[in-house]
Design a protein around this motif. Sequence first.
Motif, mmCIF file in Angstrom:
data_model
loop_
_atom_site.group_PDB
_atom_site.id
_atom_site.type_symbol
_atom_site.label_atom_id
_atom_site.label_comp_id
_atom_site.label_asym_id
_atom_site.label_seq_id
_atom_site.Cartn_x
_atom_site.Cartn_y
_atom_site.Cartn_z
ATOM 1 N N LYS A 44 0.860 -1.189 0.000
ATOM 2 C CA LYS A 44 0.000 0.000 0.000
ATOM 3 C C LYS A 44 0.891 1.231 0.000
ATOM 4 N N ALA A 45 0.389 2.306 -0.581
ATOM 5 C CA ALA A 45 1.114 3.576 -0.546
ATOM 6 C C ALA A 45 1.208 4.056 0.898
ATOM 7 N N CYS A 46 2.266 4.768 1.221
ATOM 8 C CA CYS A 46 2.464 5.264 2.588
ATOM 9 C C CYS A 46 1.271 6.103 3.061
ATOM 10 N N GLU A 47 0.711 6.913 2.168
ATOM 11 C CA GLU A 47 -0.424 7.758 2.532
ATOM 12 C C GLU A 47 -1.602 6.922 3.018
ATOM 13 N N VAL A 48 -1.811 5.764 2.411
ATOM 14 C CA VAL A 48 -2.921 4.876 2.768
ATOM 15 C C VAL A 48 -2.594 4.073 4.025
ATOM 16 N N LEU A 49 -1.357 3.681 4.169
ATOM 17 C CA LEU A 49 -0.902 2.800 5.235
ATOM 18 C C LEU A 49 -0.625 3.518 6.554
ATOM 19 N N ASP A 95 11.299 14.043 0.270
ATOM 20 C CA ASP A 95 11.341 12.760 -0.426
ATOM 21 C C ASP A 95 10.082 11.929 -0.185
ATOM 22 N N GLY A 96 9.135 12.486 0.576
ATOM 23 C CA GLY A 96 7.891 11.773 0.858
ATOM 24 C C GLY A 96 7.970 10.814 2.025
ATOM 25 N N ALA A 120 4.517 3.847 -6.439
ATOM 26 C CA ALA A 120 3.206 4.486 -6.242
ATOM 27 C C ALA A 120 2.300 3.694 -5.302
ATOM 28 N N ASP A 121 2.521 2.391 -5.203
ATOM 29 C CA ASP A 121 1.610 1.563 -4.411
ATOM 30 C C ASP A 121 2.339 0.709 -3.376
#
Length: 171
Positions: A44-49, A95-96, A120-121
Amino acid sequence: MTNRNLWTVAVVALVAAAGCKNFTAGGSGPAYVRDAMREYRFPKACEVLWVDGLKVIAADGFGLVGSDRELAGQEKQGFVTSFLNRGHATTRDDDGVFEAESDANGQGLRFLVKGKPAGADGCFVQYFAIQDDRTNSTEARHRDYDKELQLLSKIDPMAAARILDAADRAK
């Protein structure tokens, strides 16, 4: 109950036992878990996780800081309490990379969690236990693979079950 549900229940029960016993304490089985989780790419993307990553720490009774508290289901923090915390709320660098640090418990233990994007994912998530030694004004840090396995069991119980099964066969 389906096979998937049985695996899920079994994995959750085993990972919940991590509070009593570390999977990564020593031996070939725990070494397998460490090796498997060391470079594990969460699907999963970091934003989702990220919220699930914070909830792993919160579920173990560690207080989060700032807006992270509400994301993980903890009560909002007052100004004075927020000011006195050892940790910090989630930050995100250029770097996100996500990073958050819990407040210390009564024994001076706190957790740092980092999430580095892997495409991305995907996301590489790492937990670090930080133990304060106030007597010597030092701190000791170590990577906590058990927390990473707890997160995996939360988002992909079948993958966590495969790792635990392989670790059991490695003993």
